[in-house]
Design a protein around this motif. Structure first.
Motif, PDB file in Angstrom:
ATOM      1  N   CYS A  71     -74.845 -77.796 103.837  1.00 23.55           N
ATOM      2  CA  CYS A  71     -75.338 -77.046 104.985  1.00 23.55           C
ATOM      3  C   CYS A  71     -76.842 -76.806 104.860  1.00 23.55           C
ATOM      4  N   ALA A  72     -77.295 -76.474 103.648  1.00 23.00           N
ATOM      5  CA  ALA A  72     -78.726 -76.251 103.417  1.00 23.00           C
ATOM      6  C   ALA A  72     -79.520 -77.530 103.621  1.00 23.00           C
ATOM      7  N   VAL A  73     -78.966 -78.664 103.150  1.00 20.57           N
ATOM      8  CA  VAL A  73     -79.645 -79.952 103.338  1.00 20.57           C
ATOM      9  C   VAL A  73     -79.754 -80.280 104.822  1.00 20.57           C
ATOM     10  N   GLN A  74     -78.664 -80.068 105.563  1.00 22.63           N
ATOM     11  CA  GLN A  74     -78.694 -80.354 107.003  1.00 22.63           C
ATOM     12  C   GLN A  74     -79.708 -79.471 107.713  1.00 22.63           C
ATOM     13  N   LEU A  75     -79.699 -78.182 107.396  1.00 22.85           N
ATOM     14  CA  LEU A  75     -80.650 -77.270 108.035  1.00 22.85           C
ATOM     15  C   LEU A  75     -82.077 -77.633 107.664  1.00 22.85           C
ATOM     16  N   GLY A  76     -82.309 -77.976 106.390  1.00 24.16           N
ATOM     17  CA  GLY A  76     -83.652 -78.337 105.963  1.00 24.16           C
ATOM     18  C   GLY A  76     -84.204 -79.523 106.733  1.00 24.16           C
ATOM     19  N   PHE A  77     -83.392 -80.585 106.841  1.00 20.73           N
ATOM     20  CA  PHE A  77     -83.838 -81.770 107.595  1.00 20.73           C
ATOM     21  C   PHE A  77     -83.996 -81.450 109.079  1.00 20.73           C
ATOM     22  N   LEU A  78     -83.117 -80.607 109.599  1.00 16.74           N
ATOM     23  CA  LEU A  78     -83.210 -80.232 111.012  1.00 16.74           C
ATOM     24  C   LEU A  78     -84.524 -79.511 111.296  1.00 16.74           C
ATOM     25  N   LEU A  79     -84.906 -78.583 110.417  1.00 20.83           N
ATOM     26  CA  LEU A  79     -86.148 -77.839 110.595  1.00 20.83           C
ATOM     27  C   LEU A  79     -87.370 -78.733 110.402  1.00 20.83           C
ATOM     28  N   GLN A  87     -85.315 -69.775 101.452  1.00 19.09           N
ATOM     29  CA  GLN A  87     -85.226 -68.325 101.656  1.00 19.09           C
ATOM     30  C   GLN A  87     -83.924 -67.941 102.342  1.00 19.09           C
ATOM     31  N   ILE A  88     -83.519 -68.713 103.350  1.00 24.36           N
ATOM     32  CA  ILE A  88     -82.286 -68.405 104.075  1.00 24.36           C
ATOM     33  C   ILE A  88     -81.074 -68.534 103.164  1.00 24.36           C
ATOM     34  N   PHE A  89     -81.034 -69.597 102.363  1.00 24.92           N
ATOM     35  CA  PHE A  89     -79.859 -69.811 101.524  1.00 24.92           C
ATOM     36  C   PHE A  89     -79.938 -69.084 100.185  1.00 24.92           C
ATOM     37  N   SER A  90     -81.004 -68.334  99.976  1.00 21.01           N
ATOM     38  CA  SER A  90     -81.038 -67.437  98.820  1.00 21.01           C
ATOM     39  C   SER A  90     -80.356 -66.116  99.154  1.00 21.01           C
ATOM     40  N   LEU A  91     -80.009 -65.921 100.419  1.00 22.18           N
ATOM     41  CA  LEU A  91     -79.253 -64.738 100.830  1.00 22.18           C
ATOM     42  C   LEU A  91     -77.817 -64.844 100.324  1.00 22.18           C
ATOM     43  N   SER A  92     -77.121 -63.727 100.278  1.00 23.59           N
ATOM     44  CA  SER A  92     -75.717 -63.716  99.877  1.00 23.59           C
ATOM     45  C   SER A  92     -74.828 -63.861 101.102  1.00 23.59           C
ATOM     46  N   ILE A 102     -93.335 -76.012 104.300  1.00 25.18           N
ATOM     47  CA  ILE A 102     -93.025 -74.752 104.990  1.00 25.18           C
ATOM     48  C   ILE A 102     -91.539 -74.664 105.307  1.00 25.18           C
ATOM     49  N   GLN A 103     -90.974 -75.752 105.828  1.00 24.30           N
ATOM     50  CA  GLN A 103     -89.572 -75.711 106.234  1.00 24.30           C
ATOM     51  C   GLN A 103     -88.632 -75.725 105.031  1.00 24.30           C
ATOM     52  N   ILE A 104     -89.041 -76.373 103.938  1.00 21.08           N
ATOM     53  CA  ILE A 104     -88.224 -76.310 102.716  1.00 21.08           C
ATOM     54  C   ILE A 104     -88.200 -74.875 102.190  1.00 21.08           C
ATOM     55  N   ALA A 105     -89.365 -74.223 102.202  1.00 16.89           N
ATOM     56  CA  ALA A 105     -89.437 -72.832 101.749  1.00 16.89           C
ATOM     57  C   ALA A 105     -88.583 -71.922 102.628  1.00 16.89           C
ATOM     58  N   GLN A 106     -88.608 -72.163 103.931  1.00 17.01           N
ATOM     59  CA  GLN A 106     -87.798 -71.344 104.839  1.00 17.01           C
ATOM     60  C   GLN A 106     -86.309 -71.563 104.610  1.00 17.01           C
ATOM     61  N   GLY A 126     -92.215 -69.058 111.669  1.00 15.00           N
ATOM     62  CA  GLY A 126     -92.081 -70.511 111.729  1.00 15.00           C
ATOM     63  C   GLY A 126     -92.057 -71.012 113.161  1.00 15.00           C
ATOM     64  N   ALA A 127     -91.380 -70.257 114.037  1.00 13.59           N
ATOM     65  CA  ALA A 127     -91.339 -70.635 115.454  1.00 13.59           C
ATOM     66  C   ALA A 127     -92.715 -70.542 116.090  1.00 13.59           C
ATOM     67  N   ILE A 128     -93.492 -69.549 115.672  1.00 19.83           N
ATOM     68  CA  ILE A 128     -94.860 -69.417 116.186  1.00 19.83           C
ATOM     69  C   ILE A 128     -95.703 -70.623 115.768  1.00 19.83           C
ATOM     70  N   ILE A 129     -95.552 -71.020 114.493  1.00 21.27           N
ATOM     71  CA  ILE A 129     -96.358 -72.127 113.959  1.00 21.27           C
ATOM     72  C   ILE A 129     -95.957 -73.462 114.576  1.00 21.27           C
ATOM     73  N   PHE A 130     -94.647 -73.720 114.652  1.00 21.98           N
ATOM     74  CA  PHE A 130     -94.182 -75.055 115.035  1.00 21.98           C
ATOM     75  C   PHE A 130     -93.714 -75.177 116.483  1.00 21.98           C
ATOM     76  N   VAL A 131     -93.584 -74.062 117.180  1.00 18.21           N
ATOM     77  CA  VAL A 131     -93.161 -74.126 118.583  1.00 18.21           C
ATOM     78  C   VAL A 131     -94.249 -73.576 119.497  1.00 18.21           C
ATOM     79  N   THR A 132     -94.616 -72.311 119.279  1.00 21.67           N
ATOM     80  CA  THR A 132     -95.545 -71.665 120.209  1.00 21.67           C
ATOM     81  C   THR A 132     -96.955 -72.238 120.111  1.00 21.67           C
TER      82      THR A 132
END
Length: 307
Positions: A97-105, A162-167, A155-159, A202-208
């Motif tokens: 799931c983390a790999v998929q999200l990472g590539f998606l981002l 961070q998300i998957f370091s949550l419990s 940036i997206q790998i770090a994000q 991240g949305a501000i940097i890569f979208v807005t």
């Protein structure tokens, strides 16, 4: 004792379209057709921009790279969706799931940057036509493409980290069609405010920010076009920009709604539809938009037909 009774989540269950059990086969057929169309359509754009002499310009160089990106972007989610619909095995490990999200981002951020680069190309071509060959030289084009591919990776790998370091210690049912930020954060235990803030940044940097650059480019483009003395010249200039604007509208419209709208307005059903829109619909219509609205592309496609 309370802590020992908490079972840590080791995998997610992608619910996808499980609320439509009678339509699983139909949905598989629809998505398989869409995915095949994306591969064929964007693959055709890549081929004609490589082999057609008339299309060896910066605009079509960027278009060919963008079509390759669309194939990669869609391939992050579509094969898994098709597999889940066919086998009904919807479990996915945290690592997968983390790999998929990472590539998606990463690829989603790259797509935003690519659309910005393509807008800049149109800006230079229309607003600074005499300097266009000098500014958009092959070296500069390669630098812009490389930058668009590479900038978002750390940036997206770090994000993602961070998300998957949550419990994740509650429900493991991910009410989505693939691993995406919003539904994953809903399953996290404890305080997710920092992760939500990083997502917003991240949305501000890569979208807005890229969207603002695109708006700035087209604001100058429109001003320049309106000053052209010839009506035919104005129509031709608008024609070269309209295809890109349509693709920008499709992608950014849905992405901005998903990632920048208030948290209270999120609903799983709407999020599924919008996520499919910017991961599937845009790659599907990209070759159609450029081929139907561009005479050079139509001519190149006709040349590929056997006599």
């Amino acid at each position: 004792m309370a802590e020992t009774n908490i079972s840590m989540v080791m995998e997610f269950i992608l619910l996808g379209f499980s609320d439509l059990p009678s339509l699983q086969g139909f949905l598989f057929g629809i998505f398989l057709t869409i995915y095949t169309s994306i591969l064929v359509g964007n693959g055709l754009i890549i081929v004609i921009t490589k082999v057609t002499a008339a299309l060896q310009t910066p605009m079509y160089f960027f278009l060919g790279n963008f079509s390759f990106l669309e194939i990669c972007y869609t391939s992050v989610t579509m094969p898994r969706m098709l597999s889940d619909l066919w086998t009904q095995k919807k479990s996915i490990s945290l690592i997968a799931c983390a790999v998929q999200l990472g590539f998606l981002l990463i690829l989603g951020g790259t797509e935003c940057l690519f659309l910005t680069v393509m807008a800049y190309d149109r800006y230079v071509a229309i607003c600074k036509p005499l300097y266009y060959p000098l500014i958009m030289n092959p070296q500069k084009c390669n630098q812009l493409v490389t930058g668009a591919w590479v900038i978002g990776i750390p940036i997206q790998i770090a994000q993602t980290w961070q998300i998957f370091s949550l419990s994740f210690c509650g429900s493991n049912k991910l009410n989505h069609v693939f691993c995406d930020i919003v539904p994953i954060l809903k399953l996290a235990c404890g305080d997710t405010s920092m992760s939500e803030l990083s997502v917003f940044c991240g949305a501000i940097i890569f979208v807005t920010f890229p969207a603002l650059l695109i708006l700035w480019s087209y604001n100058n483009i429109i001003k320049t076009i309106l000053k052209l003395p010839s009506a035919m010249g104005r129509r031709k200039a608008f024609s070269t920009c309209s295809s890109h604007l349509i693709v920008v509208g499709l992608f950014y419209g849905s992405a901005i709604i998903v990632y920048l709208r208030p948290k209270s307005s999120h609903s799983p059903g709407v999020d599924k539809v919008l996520s499919l829109f910017y991961t599937i619909v845009t790659p599907l219509f990209n070759p159609l938009i450029y081929s139907l609205r561009n005479r050079d592309v139509i001519a190149a496609i006709k040349q590929l037909r056997p006599n």
